[in-house]
Design a protein around this motif. Sequence first.
Motif, PDB file in Angstrom:
ATOM      1  N   PRO A  28     -15.653   0.295   1.185  1.00 47.54           N
ATOM      2  CA  PRO A  28     -15.532   1.384   2.065  1.00 47.54           C
ATOM      3  C   PRO A  28     -15.499   0.626   3.776  1.00 47.54           C
ATOM      4  N   LEU A  29     -14.767   1.518   4.477  1.00 52.80           N
ATOM      5  CA  LEU A  29     -14.746   0.819   5.900  1.00 52.80           C
ATOM      6  C   LEU A  29     -16.195   1.034   6.642  1.00 52.80           C
ATOM      7  N   HIS A  30     -16.976   1.921   5.982  1.00 56.02           N
ATOM      8  CA  HIS A  30     -18.489   2.061   6.411  1.00 56.02           C
ATOM      9  C   HIS A  30     -19.235   2.400   5.495  1.00 56.02           C
ATOM     10  N   ARG A  31     -20.766   2.034   5.708  1.00 54.53           N
ATOM     11  CA  ARG A  31     -21.865   2.278   4.935  1.00 54.53           C
ATOM     12  C   ARG A  31     -22.821   2.772   5.594  1.00 54.53           C
ATOM     13  N   CYS A  32     -22.665   3.971   6.621  1.00 54.49           N
ATOM     14  CA  CYS A  32     -23.730   4.034   7.310  1.00 54.49           C
ATOM     15  C   CYS A  32     -25.112   4.285   6.956  1.00 54.49           C
ATOM     16  N   GLU A  33     -25.362   4.806   5.637  1.00 56.25           N
ATOM     17  CA  GLU A  33     -26.610   4.880   5.305  1.00 56.25           C
ATOM     18  C   GLU A  33     -27.306   3.604   5.104  1.00 56.25           C
ATOM     19  N   VAL A  34     -26.673   2.270   4.982  1.00 56.05           N
ATOM     20  CA  VAL A  34     -27.221   1.023   4.969  1.00 56.05           C
ATOM     21  C   VAL A  34     -28.276   0.803   6.247  1.00 56.05           C
ATOM     22  N   TYR A  35     -27.726   1.509   7.461  1.00 57.53           N
ATOM     23  CA  TYR A  35     -28.284   0.981   8.590  1.00 57.53           C
ATOM     24  C   TYR A  35     -29.833   1.533   8.748  1.00 57.53           C
ATOM     25  N   VAL A  51      -5.135 -11.792   1.717  1.00 59.20           N
ATOM     26  CA  VAL A  51      -4.508 -10.505   2.244  1.00 59.20           C
ATOM     27  C   VAL A  51      -5.419  -9.301   2.120  1.00 59.20           C
ATOM     28  N   MET A  52      -5.198  -8.432   3.059  1.00 60.14           N
ATOM     29  CA  MET A  52      -6.008  -7.366   3.384  1.00 60.14           C
ATOM     30  C   MET A  52      -5.190  -6.066   3.744  1.00 60.14           C
ATOM     31  N   LYS A  53      -5.377  -5.025   3.369  1.00 55.77           N
ATOM     32  CA  LYS A  53      -4.630  -3.838   3.709  1.00 55.77           C
ATOM     33  C   LYS A  53      -6.001  -2.756   3.727  1.00 55.77           C
ATOM     34  N   LEU A  54      -5.634  -1.878   4.793  1.00 54.39           N
ATOM     35  CA  LEU A  54      -6.362  -0.830   5.272  1.00 54.39           C
ATOM     36  C   LEU A  54      -6.004   0.440   5.141  1.00 54.39           C
ATOM     37  N   SER A  55      -6.664   1.481   4.522  1.00 55.77           N
ATOM     38  CA  SER A  55      -5.981   2.704   4.215  1.00 55.77           C
ATOM     39  C   SER A  55      -6.987   3.615   4.911  1.00 55.77           C
ATOM     40  N   THR A  56      -6.576   4.224   5.981  1.00 60.91           N
ATOM     41  CA  THR A  56      -7.391   5.033   6.824  1.00 60.91           C
ATOM     42  C   THR A  56      -7.521   6.498   5.997  1.00 60.91           C
ATOM     43  N   LYS A  57      -6.536   6.713   5.268  1.00 60.24           N
ATOM     44  CA  LYS A  57      -6.583   8.152   4.504  1.00 60.24           C
ATOM     45  C   LYS A  57      -7.730   7.995   3.315  1.00 60.24           C
ATOM     46  N   GLN A  58      -7.831   6.794   2.848  1.00 61.53           N
ATOM     47  CA  GLN A  58      -9.076   6.765   1.897  1.00 61.53           C
ATOM     48  C   GLN A  58     -10.256   6.067   2.447  1.00 61.53           C
ATOM     49  N   GLN A  59     -10.090   5.609   3.617  1.00 56.89           N
ATOM     50  CA  GLN A  59     -11.330   4.829   4.494  1.00 56.89           C
ATOM     51  C   GLN A  59     -11.616   3.816   3.513  1.00 56.89           C
ATOM     52  N   LEU A  84       0.894  -1.200   0.054  1.00 52.99           N
ATOM     53  CA  LEU A  84      -0.047  -0.051  -0.059  1.00 52.99           C
ATOM     54  C   LEU A  84       0.847   1.118   0.092  1.00 52.99           C
ATOM     55  N   ASP A  85       0.712   2.181  -0.908  1.00 48.71           N
ATOM     56  CA  ASP A  85       1.443   3.420  -1.051  1.00 48.71           C
ATOM     57  C   ASP A  85       0.451   4.442  -1.068  1.00 48.71           C
ATOM     58  N   GLU A  86       0.358   4.954   0.074  1.00 54.31           N
ATOM     59  CA  GLU A  86      -0.854   5.988   0.592  1.00 54.31           C
ATOM     60  C   GLU A  86      -0.372   7.356   0.082  1.00 54.31           C
ATOM     61  N   GLU A  87       1.041   7.561  -0.170  1.00 57.39           N
ATOM     62  CA  GLU A  87       1.616   8.481  -0.523  1.00 57.39           C
ATOM     63  C   GLU A  87       1.130   9.130  -2.083  1.00 57.39           C
ATOM     64  N   LYS A  88       1.342   7.974  -2.811  1.00 56.05           N
ATOM     65  CA  LYS A  88       1.279   8.084  -4.308  1.00 56.05           C
ATOM     66  C   LYS A  88      -0.246   7.566  -4.587  1.00 56.05           C
ATOM     67  N   GLY A  89      -0.932   7.175  -3.626  1.00 54.44           N
ATOM     68  CA  GLY A  89      -2.280   6.689  -3.868  1.00 54.44           C
ATOM     69  C   GLY A  89      -2.462   5.537  -4.693  1.00 54.44           C
ATOM     70  N   ARG A  90      -1.469   4.422  -4.567  1.00 55.83           N
ATOM     71  CA  ARG A  90      -1.531   3.289  -5.560  1.00 55.83           C
ATOM     72  C   ARG A  90      -1.402   1.880  -4.618  1.00 55.83           C
ATOM     73  N   LEU A  91      -2.161   1.101  -5.068  1.00 59.47           N
ATOM     74  CA  LEU A  91      -1.792  -0.325  -4.594  1.00 59.47           C
ATOM     75  C   LEU A  91      -0.982  -1.173  -5.335  1.00 59.47           C
ATOM     76  N   VAL A  92       0.024  -1.775  -4.902  1.00 56.26           N
ATOM     77  CA  VAL A  92       0.897  -2.519  -5.957  1.00 56.26           C
ATOM     78  C   VAL A  92       0.644  -3.834  -5.409  1.00 56.26           C
ATOM     79  N   VAL A  93       0.198  -4.842  -6.396  1.00 54.18           N
ATOM     80  CA  VAL A  93      -0.020  -6.263  -6.272  1.00 54.18           C
ATOM     81  C   VAL A  93       0.662  -7.263  -7.020  1.00 54.18           C
TER      82      VAL A  93
END
Length: 764
Positions: free
Chosen positions: A471-478, A449-457, A60-69
């Motif tokens: 996304p980490l959350h989908r509040c509207e679904v509740y 494999v799982m990676k979490l980006s707090t910046k992107q949520q 995960l490269d948060e700075e460049k905004g890329r996920l290398v796989v």
Amino acid sequence: MASLWGTVVLLCGVVALSGAQQKKSNVPRLKLSYKEMLESNNLVTFEGQVNSSAYHTFLLDEEKGRLVVGAKDHIFSFNLVNISRDMAQIPWPASTSRRDECKWAGKDLMDSVFRLESQIENGRGKSPYDPKLLTASILIDGELYSGTSADFMGRDFAIFRTLGQHHPIRTEQHDSRWLNDPRFVSVHLIPESDNQEDDKIYLFFRENAMDGEHAGKATQARIGQLCKNDFGGHRSLVNKWTTFLKARLVCSVPGLNGIDTHFDELQDVFLMSSKDPKNPIIYAVFTTSSNIFKGSAVCLYSMADIRRVFLGPYAHRDGPNYQWVPFQGRVPYPRPGTCPSKTFGGFDSTKDLPDDVITFARGHPAMFNPVYPINNRPIIVKTDTDYQFTQIVVDRVEAEDGQYDVMFIGTDMGTVLKVVSIPRGSWHDLEEILLEEMTVFREQAAITVMKLSTKQQQLYLGSEMGVSQMPLHRCEVYGKACAECCLARDPYCAWDGTECSRYFPMAKRRTRRQDIRNGDPLTQCSDLQHQDNLNGQPTVLDKTVYGVENSSTFLECSAKSQRALTYWQYQQANDDRRRDIKTEDRFVCTEQGLLIRTLDKKDSGMYVCQAVEHGFMQTLLKVTLEVIDTERLDDLIHRDDEDAAHTATTHTTARDTPTARESPNQKLWYRDFLSLVNHPTLNSVDEFCEQVWKRERKQRRQKANLSQQVQLHQLHQQQQQQGLVHAHTHVHAHGLAAKWKHLQERQKGRNRRTHELERAPRSV
Ligand SMILES: *[C@@H]1O[C@H](CO)[C@@H](O)[C@H](O)[C@H]1NC(C)=O
Ligand SMILES: *[C@@H]1O[C@H](CO)[C@@H](O)[C@H](O)[C@H]1NC(C)=O
Ligand SMILES: *[C@@H]1O[C@H](CO)[C@@H](O)[C@H](O)[C@H]1NC(C)=O
Ligand SMILES: *[C@@H]1O[C@H](CO)[C@@H](O)[C@H](O)[C@H]1NC(C)=O
């Protein structure tokens, strides 16, 4: 509300309420299928490429905004915002001459241009020959620490340090006390003190138990430690670790008969960093070794407990036929496992270690005491499921009433569980709340494999067949009400006055409502007095359903939250009292709705479906049931027949059949209708009749502007109107036959379910 709750206990689902209560807390509040995830725009997937697979290595490269796989024969680069946007790839198939060797290098590819640097490294000691063999590695200060196999056959497992300036270093070879067919899960650097000289590398792995450690062949979960500044011994253990120590990680629950159930198959580890970098909390996912008994667990470990074990007794035995015991003799100085530094050792390099220290270290790589989890038990245990846990990532979320660790747990079935643990009274008594269960891959592929980006949520997931993003959350679904938002107890979400939306701790808004600890909508939501008309929008569904006397009917009602319990009340026309419906001969309450057997004319009236969750009650549905008595229905069908005959002769000019009675289509329809009337599972009649009569109403309004109701019993009483309805029924007979067939098809599934419910009513 307390008194209402009191009433509930006397209701329809009495036994269901108390019995299901415990089970209910373990089911996800929301369960979203793959399709639902896609359709609600909560999932983006890359479904792999024909010439690739095994999307198992994420960077995960948060700075460049890329996920290398890293995948088979390819390296991919995805846009973190939306992985389906501007994907780039480098095909990297093994050349024919080197097909036997797997090459997994390219750690520093992150230029704005996506390309491989031409420098080729030998992969030996860095990655395995077989990509199926679990390997863990970490690059620190240009040096690669990796737990992997070094030979083509996958037998020589070792922990290596390669690259960088120094000579490569590894674990002792051919000594099963050091490593015994290990599978590495992860590697981390954790500082021991404020002095960098004390920095340690920790490895998490599972391996076969040491000879004599366990009766029979068994897997054990381990944590291993090394000093970052270990350069091997001088005379012995040359270019081998001198500070390697390992300890068992225990994750078990006490079973019946005093036998503990052990979860030994370590699958994944996540370090939740805290303000103090020396003391992250360690989240570990385990499964059971048994083929028969499938189970998964999450255990938490503290660094304090781990350090205590490494400072405790070494495991020792005098010979192959002896038992492992805690070493009681004199431990040489400096204590093996201590890093050379000014803080503890007073010696400069592992090359300066006295011979007796090296000799002791070589013979005592294991600690006697295991590391037990925080509170001595798992925080999550799942044993009654057909899936097992594979991966975990954790996000620390700031909520109105504190910080919560939200766990995202991947399974071998392509699903993700979102779980939050909430302290009940203290941190020693945690309540685990399963917020959501989501399917993130089309096929039942294990999440590897799982990676979490707090910046992107966002959460990124890999499997054999592809990559997914959610996304980490989908509040509207509740839901659309404050209470629903509050009951969800999702730390990411709060009621903002108009909807359930993302909670931002910084934004100071008076209206936001959130109560993770208690999930109590009564203290949070001021609109509850008007819960039938929440937020100015009617949320309660009103509908009318027709049933035929002596037949059965099924009133469907299930809460969106899988953790809510439903119950029913009945209110007669011209009566404002509501009576609670108890499960008895004719009424069966199920999780899907209310089954009424052998309808009586006096069952006509309003049925109110209520949901109760966490002590909070909400009206979901109001159904007006009209019970039609059989004579009248017979009468109606009889008349229909006659009318049909009449109209068919007048309208059917170019047909061989002289009357509609002999028209095969119509016969089919009347016969089906009759058999339906005599059939006991009549929710299809409800729908059928409703369809017919709805159409009547509409047409009559359009054509004749007769605003009178067309309900059957009234029609029967009013001769004139009745005639009208019948005429219409007839005119649409052909179309209806088709529609009826369609309805029947559609109903099959549901009827089957109703039958099942009849056979085994769950609530009694
Ligand atoms: C991601 O991008 C694709 C293609 O541009 C688009 O169809 C999709 O709606 C996007 N999804 C989200 C969640 O933004
Ligand atoms: C794999 O297929 C993709 C398109 O489907 C293509 O762009 C790529 O070059 C192929 N790679 C190899 C190694 O054949
Ligand atoms: C309905 O059931 C009642 C009671 O069993 C019975 O007396 C009556 O004849 C039934 N009516 C019809 C039309 O079957
Ligand atoms: C029927 O017509 C009358 C007057 O022509 C009108 O007042 C009424 O609203 C109409 N009803 C419907 C249901 O359209």
